[in-house]
Design an enzyme around this catalytic site. Structure first.
Site, PDB file in Angstrom:
ATOM      1  N   GLN A  68      -1.606  -9.624  -4.033  1.00 14.60           N
ATOM      2  CA  GLN A  68      -3.032 -10.269  -3.612  1.00 14.60           C
ATOM      3  C   GLN A  68      -4.223  -9.261  -4.116  1.00 14.60           C
ATOM      4  OE1 GLN A  68      -2.855  -9.605   0.802  1.00 14.60           O
ATOM      5  NE2 GLN A  68      -1.442 -11.300   1.061  1.00 14.60           N
TER       6      GLN A  68
ATOM      7  N   GLY B   3       7.912 -13.878  -3.265  1.00 13.92           N
ATOM      8  CA  GLY B   3       7.336 -13.796  -1.851  1.00 13.92           C
ATOM      9  C   GLY B   3       6.167 -13.028  -1.723  1.00 13.92           C
TER      10      GLY B   3
ATOM     11  N   GLU C 148      -8.446  -4.914   5.325  1.00 10.11           N
ATOM     12  CA  GLU C 148      -8.202  -5.818   6.293  1.00 10.11           C
ATOM     13  C   GLU C 148      -8.888  -5.328   7.581  1.00 10.11           C
ATOM     14  OE1 GLU C 148      -4.278  -8.355   5.208  1.00 10.11           O
ATOM     15  OE2 GLU C 148      -4.123  -6.604   6.705  1.00 10.11           O
TER      16      GLU C 148
ATOM     17  N   GLU D 211      -7.781   0.060   6.320  1.00 12.77           N
ATOM     18  CA  GLU D 211      -7.360  -1.070   7.079  1.00 12.77           C
ATOM     19  C   GLU D 211      -7.326  -0.872   8.715  1.00 12.77           C
ATOM     20  OE1 GLU D 211      -4.870  -3.897   4.638  1.00 12.77           O
ATOM     21  OE2 GLU D 211      -3.635  -2.197   5.129  1.00 12.77           O
ATOM     22  N   HIS D 212      -7.830  -1.742   9.449  1.00 16.33           N
ATOM     23  CA  HIS D 212      -7.586  -2.098  10.811  1.00 16.33           C
ATOM     24  C   HIS D 212      -8.301  -0.993  11.834  1.00 16.33           C
ATOM     25  CE1 HIS D 212      -3.487  -3.538   9.030  1.00 16.33           C
ATOM     26  NE2 HIS D 212      -4.600  -4.379   8.794  1.00 16.33           N
TER      27      HIS D 212
ATOM     28  N   TRP E  40      -4.730   3.915   7.289  1.00 14.86           N
ATOM     29  CA  TRP E  40      -4.191   2.791   8.043  1.00 14.86           C
ATOM     30  C   TRP E  40      -4.107   3.123   9.542  1.00 14.86           C
ATOM     31  CZ3 TRP E  40       1.037   1.654   9.767  1.00 14.86           C
ATOM     32  CH2 TRP E  40       1.388   0.240   9.885  1.00 14.86           C
ATOM     33  N   ARG E  41      -4.831   2.229  10.481  1.00 18.57           N
ATOM     34  CA  ARG E  41      -4.652   2.170  11.666  1.00 18.57           C
ATOM     35  C   ARG E  41      -3.646   1.047  11.898  1.00 18.57           C
ATOM     36  NH1 ARG E  41      -6.503  -1.387  15.377  1.00 18.57           N
ATOM     37  NH2 ARG E  41      -5.838  -0.859  17.489  1.00 18.57           N
ATOM     38  N   ALA E  42      -2.521   1.321  12.269  1.00 20.32           N
ATOM     39  CA  ALA E  42      -1.308   0.432  12.458  1.00 20.32           C
ATOM     40  C   ALA E  42      -1.351  -0.877  13.141  1.00 20.32           C
ATOM     41  CB  ALA E  42       0.100   1.129  13.152  1.00 20.32           C
TER      42      ALA E  42
ATOM     43  N   GLN F  75       0.917  -1.127  -0.069  1.00 20.30           N
ATOM     44  CA  GLN F  75      -0.038   0.056   0.068  1.00 20.30           C
ATOM     45  C   GLN F  75       0.882   1.247  -0.139  1.00 20.30           C
ATOM     46  OE1 GLN F  75      -0.375  -2.629   1.896  1.00 20.30           O
ATOM     47  NE2 GLN F  75      -2.633  -3.382   1.166  1.00 20.30           N
TER      48      GLN F  75
END
Length: 718
Positions: free
Chosen positions: A330, A308, A615, A593-594, A559-561, A287
């Site tokens: 993804q 990977g 996520e 996310e999060h 983003w919340r870490a 991201q």
């Protein structure tokens, strides 16, 4: 699909395009330099006693357009009032009357909007252009009409207030770009050495304070491999990507993290042509790592060496002559580009306006393909016009397909650097606000900026552009930046990092309750990233709030870490990620996310999202912590029950409840079941069985189960 014009009429905002008044220093014999008056009122918040109709709002009197006007109701008295944002020393008021002018009126001043003093009055005005020299210090200026000259109301083409902001001298525009902007030309010695030096510092500095911008002047560069680490941006300085060619590579790999690219965040590449050494360039990111306005004369590999893991990313306005190898990514979103082909897809690959994109085939292969992008406007960028730095501001495109630059000169306007205040580390929020009030745009040079008050973007068409992932940190619980109810603001290329004292929000676009139509000239938010925790404790109620109608949010990661410093269910508490209250808002490339509750809350009508990646919060301690009344968990994307029209394409939500793997989530998506609310190509995934979804959207879609990380999909809803 619905178009931005298909909505009930709202107040029409005029195009705010008047030229800025030059900020000059006048040196008088035997005296110090004094700041010349500047236009303070243009684009500022304005109110009035009333208006004749929807086509003559108060805002039209401060928009710099002599073809638009405010007109009042047909009665006495009537008034119009402008808020300058801060106390200013006033010197002049210019009133450009239409035929319906005031015969008797007062110009009044106030510091608080409540108590007023008279700076000028007349009972024998003759209309036309009336220029009044005044003195006084005020934040609010009001024209109070007591007698009309005609049977109609009061009508002003322009209401202009001149003066100087506060007690500070006028700030200069332009100047050098600071020590962390590194500029090369083809004759610069040891370019590779300088690139390598910065990469060694930034390769694994995920939460460090270093910020860097590489700028390459037009020309050809041979034998380079620019490895791009954290908080590093690389850009060409031509008007076209093909003006600056690197015979070599711009590389992101994941050796620092054992071949895992899922934390390759916060970096960018822009406006370059590449001839990769081995025929294929590697850009293995996740991201907040945009790849914009690039021409790769070969292939592009989006996976790290060894194939990977990689989490997802974004390409826009780019041409990839060869194959794009997605491999282990993804999810990915590609917009308004041209590609030679696309290989592989894991869960969620979305294309809009991409020549050469694979055909629609979700869920197998997982390709969601829109022929065009409904509305788009490319990110502003710095370039060289001869020896002069300018910022190019691309034009709006509707139903775009392919790049904006492939058929000759791009469409848009150029702003000289002299119209920007160049922000450097150590600059205070008060100075930034002074520059904005003065009529300057902002160009943030690479650095971390603590702001102890909200940055107020109140003027239409203001550009706020960051270099090298410039980072704003709000202190004392303030909102870092707010945009007024004005047309055409461009926010691009910076990060807002929550501070330890909780803020109500980190970025707000428009005031609550606005009714203004901005469809002709929308605000754009591009590569503006929000972070809560990770670099240290941070808290906010909501990350980004969009109140203004017609706003385009083009690539954001909110983003919340889930890792780093200051991370914990309550330590970096942030209940909501992205909240949309405005109508006709379009999100292209939305990553959220999060968050502790809803990641996305969409309350406005006729919203559209093309690509969404989510996520849920890893660190929920137990089922009770996420319980939403009788519902298990908060949806990753919730459309309010009151909404009647909404549409989304290519949306995915994943859960990884590693603290309590028994947590169940009722659904990833929640929306009212109405004919105008439509979703295409949805999926939910349980990562390794750490938590499960019962459904995809509402009560539709099969549950996830087991540990196989297999998506549950819904092709069409309802």
């Amino acid at each position: 699909m619905p178009r931005l014009s298909d909505h009930p009429p709202r107040l029409t905002a005029a195009a705010l395009t008047a030229a800025l008044i030059a900020a000059l220093l006048v040196l008088l014999p035997g005296s110090a330099a004094q700041a010349a008056p500047v236009l303070l009122s243009q684009g500022r918040p304005v109110t009035a006693s009333g208006q004749e109709n929807a086509g003559t709002p108060a805002s039209a009197a401060v928009d710099g357009d002599n073809a638009t006007r405010w007109s009042s109701q047909f009665a006495d008295p009537q008034w119009i009032q402008v808020d300058l944002g801060a106390p200013a020393r006033l010197s002049q008021v210019v009133l450009r009357w239409e035929t319906a002018y005031a015969k008797a009126y007062r110009i009044e001043l106030s510091t608080d909007g409540a108590g007023w003093s008279t700076a000028y009055s007349t009972t024998a005005a003759t209309g036309g252009v009336a220029t009044h020299d005044i003195t006084g210090t005020a934040r609010y200026v009001r024209v109070y009409g007591t007698q009309r000259a005609t049977q109609w109301g009061y009508s002003l083409f322009e209401f202009q207030v001149f003066g100087t902001s506060g007690a500070d001298p006028t700030l200069p525009g332009g100047g050098d770009l600071g020590p962390n902007v590194i500029v090369f030309d083809p004759s610069t010695p040891n370019i590779q050495g300088r690139l390598d030096e910065v990469f060694r510092q930034q390769e694994s500095a995920q939460f460090g304070s270093g910020r860097y911008q590489f700028l390459f002047k037009p020309g050809t560069y041979n034998g380079l491999n620019a490895q791009i680490g954290f908080y590093t941006s690389i850009s060409g300085l031509g008007l076209s990507p093909d003006d600056t060619t690197i015979n070599g590579d711009v590389t992101v790999d994941a050796g620092w993290f054992g071949g895992n690219a899922t934390q390759n965040f916060w970096r960018s590449a822009e406006n370059l042509a590449l001839n990769p050494v081995n025929g294929t360039d590697r850009w293995a990111v996740s991201q907040a790592a945009p790849f914009r306005r690039m021409h790769v004369k070969g292939g592009l590999n989006l996976a790290p060496d060894g194939f990977g893991w990689a989490s997802g990313g974004y390409i826009a306005d780019s041409k990839i002559d060869g194959q794009v190898g997605n491999y282990s990514q993804q999810q990915w979103y590609t917009r308004d580009s041209s590609i030679g082909g696309w290989g592989n897809g894991v869960w969620n690959q979305v294309f809009s306006g991409v020549q050469g994109a694979p055909a629609q085939s979700f869920p197998n292969p997982p390709y969601t393909t829109l022929d065009t992008t409904p509305v788009s406007r490319e990110k502003p960028f710095l370039y060289l016009d001869g020896s002069e730095y300018k910022v190019f501001v691309p034009a709006k495109r509707e139903n775009a397909r392919g790049t904006s630059w492939g058929n000759g000169a791009p469409q848009g306007t150029s702003l000289p650097l002299s119209r920007f205040y160049v922000v450097k580390p150590g600059t205070t929020a008060a100075t930034m606000n002074q520059a904005l009030a003065q009529g300057l745009h902002l160009l943030f040079t690479p650095g971390v900026y603590h702001v102890d008050r909200t940055l107020q973007v109140n003027r239409a068409d203001t550009v706020v552009l960051g270099l090298g992932l410039a980072t704003l940190v709000p202190d004392n619980g303030v909102t870092a930046m707010k945009v007024a109810d004005v047309d055409g603001v461009r926010l691009a290329g910076f990060l807002i990092d929550a501070g330890p004292v909780g803020s109500p929000s980190l970025l707000e676009v428009g005031p609550a309750g606005t009714t203004t139509d901005h469809g002709a000239n929308p605000t754009t938010v591009q590569d503006v990233f929000i972070r809560v925790g990770g670099a240290g404790p941070g808290r906010t109620d909501v990350g980004m709030v969009i109140n203004n109608h017609d706003t385009i949010v083009d690539h954001t990661w909110i983003w919340r870490a889930d890792h780093g410093d200051g991370v914990g269910w309550e330590t970096n508490r942030a209940d909501y990620g992205f909240r949309v209250n405005g109508d006709d808002v379009l999100a292209t490339g939305l990553f959220v996310e999060h968050f502790n509750k809803y990641d996305v809350q969409w309350n406005g009508e006729r919203g559209r999202t093309v690509f969404y990646q989510n996520e849920k919060a890893y660190d929920a301690p137990d089922q009770a912590a996420i319980q939403n009344g009788s519902t298990k968990g908060y949806a990753a994307y919730k459309v309010a029950d009151s909404v009647t029209v909404h549409e989304g394409w290519g949306l995915g939500s994943y859960c990884y409840y590693n603290v309590d793997p028994t947590i169940r989530q009722d659904h990833g998506f929640q929306a009212p079941v109405k004919p105008g609310v439509k979703f295409h190509d949805l999926l939910v995934v349980s990562l390794g069985g750490k938590g499960q979804y019962e459904h995809v959207i509402n009560t539709t879609g099969a549950p996830t189960s087991g540990t196989s990380t297999t998506p549950s999909t819904v092709v069409s809803f309802p």
